[in-house]
Design a protein around this motif. Structure first.
Motif, mmCIF file in Angstrom:
data_model
loop_
_atom_site.group_PDB
_atom_site.id
_atom_site.type_symbol
_atom_site.label_atom_id
_atom_site.label_comp_id
_atom_site.label_asym_id
_atom_site.label_seq_id
_atom_site.Cartn_x
_atom_site.Cartn_y
_atom_site.Cartn_z
ATOM 1 N N ARG A 60 -50.455 41.297 48.195
ATOM 2 C CA ARG A 60 -49.150 40.716 47.843
ATOM 3 C C ARG A 60 -49.262 39.213 47.599
ATOM 4 N NH1 ARG A 60 -47.485 43.566 52.536
ATOM 5 N NH2 ARG A 60 -46.957 45.679 51.968
ATOM 6 N N GLU A 61 -50.046 38.541 48.435
ATOM 7 C CA GLU A 61 -50.238 37.101 48.228
ATOM 8 C C GLU A 61 -50.868 36.823 46.866
ATOM 9 O OE1 GLU A 61 -52.384 35.007 51.270
ATOM 10 O OE2 GLU A 61 -51.268 36.042 52.846
ATOM 11 N N GLN A 62 -51.900 37.574 46.533
ATOM 12 C CA GLN A 62 -52.578 37.375 45.253
ATOM 13 C C GLN A 62 -51.635 37.664 44.082
ATOM 14 O OE1 GLN A 62 -54.978 35.429 45.672
ATOM 15 N NE2 GLN A 62 -56.618 36.566 44.706
ATOM 16 N N MET A 63 -50.897 38.748 44.184
ATOM 17 C CA MET A 63 -49.971 39.096 43.107
ATOM 18 C C MET A 63 -48.892 38.017 42.969
ATOM 19 S SD MET A 63 -51.157 41.659 41.625
ATOM 20 C CE MET A 63 -49.808 41.860 40.482
ATOM 21 N N PHE A 64 -48.407 37.527 44.103
ATOM 22 C CA PHE A 64 -47.406 36.463 44.083
ATOM 23 C C PHE A 64 -47.963 35.230 43.385
ATOM 24 C CE2 PHE A 64 -45.272 32.805 46.076
ATOM 25 C CZ PHE A 64 -43.968 33.091 45.722
ATOM 26 N N ARG A 65 -49.176 34.851 43.723
ATOM 27 C CA ARG A 65 -49.803 33.679 43.097
ATOM 28 C C ARG A 65 -50.006 33.886 41.598
ATOM 29 N NH1 ARG A 65 -54.218 32.692 47.783
ATOM 30 N NH2 ARG A 65 -52.800 31.741 49.273
ATOM 31 N N LEU A 66 -50.469 35.075 41.229
ATOM 32 C CA LEU A 66 -50.675 35.355 39.807
ATOM 33 C C LEU A 66 -49.363 35.308 39.033
ATOM 34 C CD1 LEU A 66 -53.257 38.280 39.962
ATOM 35 C CD2 LEU A 66 -53.651 35.999 39.025
ATOM 36 N N LEU A 67 -48.336 35.905 39.588
ATOM 37 C CA LEU A 67 -47.040 35.895 38.919
ATOM 38 C C LEU A 67 -46.457 34.489 38.860
ATOM 39 C CD1 LEU A 67 -45.512 39.182 40.346
ATOM 40 C CD2 LEU A 67 -46.231 38.756 38.003
ATOM 41 N N PRO A 75 -37.661 29.556 35.974
ATOM 42 C CA PRO A 75 -37.265 29.372 37.377
ATOM 43 C C PRO A 75 -36.560 30.587 37.986
ATOM 44 C CG PRO A 75 -36.136 27.784 35.935
ATOM 45 C CD PRO A 75 -37.016 28.616 35.089
ATOM 46 N N SER A 76 -35.852 31.395 37.198
ATOM 47 C CA SER A 76 -35.156 32.558 37.770
ATOM 48 C C SER A 76 -36.165 33.589 38.277
ATOM 49 C CB SER A 76 -34.219 33.186 36.740
ATOM 50 O OG SER A 76 -34.950 33.729 35.657
ATOM 51 N N VAL A 77 -37.261 33.759 37.561
ATOM 52 C CA VAL A 77 -38.294 34.702 38.001
ATOM 53 C C VAL A 77 -38.946 34.197 39.279
ATOM 54 C CG1 VAL A 77 -40.520 35.716 37.402
ATOM 55 C CG2 VAL A 77 -38.725 35.582 35.689
ATOM 56 N N ILE A 78 -39.196 32.899 39.349
ATOM 57 C CA ILE A 78 -39.810 32.317 40.542
ATOM 58 C C ILE A 78 -38.899 32.514 41.754
ATOM 59 C CG2 ILE A 78 -40.517 30.137 41.613
ATOM 60 C CD1 ILE A 78 -41.483 29.274 38.811
ATOM 61 N N THR A 79 -37.615 32.308 41.582
ATOM 62 C CA THR A 79 -36.662 32.498 42.683
ATOM 63 C C THR A 79 -36.674 33.944 43.164
ATOM 64 O OG1 THR A 79 -35.268 30.782 41.721
ATOM 65 C CG2 THR A 79 -34.262 32.208 43.382
ATOM 66 N N GLN A 84 -38.387 38.149 47.141
ATOM 67 C CA GLN A 84 -39.124 39.382 47.437
ATOM 68 C C GLN A 84 -40.270 39.123 48.407
ATOM 69 O OE1 GLN A 84 -40.296 40.833 43.594
ATOM 70 N NE2 GLN A 84 -38.295 41.725 43.154
ATOM 71 N N HIS A 85 -40.984 38.025 48.207
ATOM 72 C CA HIS A 85 -42.118 37.711 49.059
ATOM 73 C C HIS A 85 -41.663 37.427 50.494
ATOM 74 C CE1 HIS A 85 -46.151 36.489 50.030
ATOM 75 N NE2 HIS A 85 -45.714 35.347 50.512
ATOM 76 N N SER A 86 -40.523 36.760 50.637
ATOM 77 C CA SER A 86 -40.025 36.443 51.969
ATOM 78 C C SER A 86 -39.560 37.703 52.700
ATOM 79 C CB SER A 86 -38.919 35.412 51.917
ATOM 80 O OG SER A 86 -37.790 35.936 51.254
ATOM 81 N N LYS A 87 -39.064 38.696 51.986
ATOM 82 C CA LYS A 87 -38.632 39.962 52.596
ATOM 83 C C LYS A 87 -39.829 40.722 53.135
ATOM 84 C CE LYS A 87 -34.530 40.674 49.747
ATOM 85 N NZ LYS A 87 -33.934 41.484 48.699
#
Length: 88
Positions: A60-67, A75-79, A84-87
Motif C-alpha cells: 500500500r505504501e508503494q502504491m500510494f507513492r507511485l500514485l 490535488p483532488s486525487v491526492i486528497t 484512503q491511505h489514512s483509513k
C-alpha cells in the motif's frame, strides 16, 4: 437419559476395567496431541497473518507513492489517496 446411561453401563460392564482405563488413556493421549497440533497451527496462522499484513502494508505504501508521483498535478486525487491511505 436414564436409558442411555443404563445402556452405556451395560456395555462398560461387559469389558474389563483395565480395558476401559486403557481406552481412556489412549483417548486422553490423542486429545493432548490434537490440542498441541491446534496450538501449533494457531501459532503458524498468526505468523502468516502477521507476515501478510506487513507485505500488504508495504504494498500500500508503494502504491500510494507511485500514485502520488503520477498525480502530482491533480490535488483532488491526492486528497482522495490521502484519505484512503489514512483509513488503511
Amino acid at each position: 437419559y436414564q436409558e442411555e446411561i443404563q445402556e452405556l453401563n451395560e456395555v462398560a460392564r461387559h469389558r474389563p476395567r483395565s480395558t476401559l482405563v486403557l481406552g481412556i488413556q489412549q483417548e486422553n493421549r490423542q486429545i493432548r496431541e490434537l490440542q498441541q497440533e491446534n496450538k501449533e497451527l494457531r501459532t503458524s496462522l498468526e505468523e502468516h497473518q502477521s507476515a501478510l499484513e506487513l507485505i500488504m502494508s508495504k504494498y500500500r505504501e508503494q502504491m500510494f507513492r507511485l500514485l502520488m508521483a503520477s498525480k502530482k498535478d491533480d490535488p483532488s486525487v491526492i486528497t482522495k489517496l490521502k484519505e484512503q491511505h489514512s483509513k488503511v
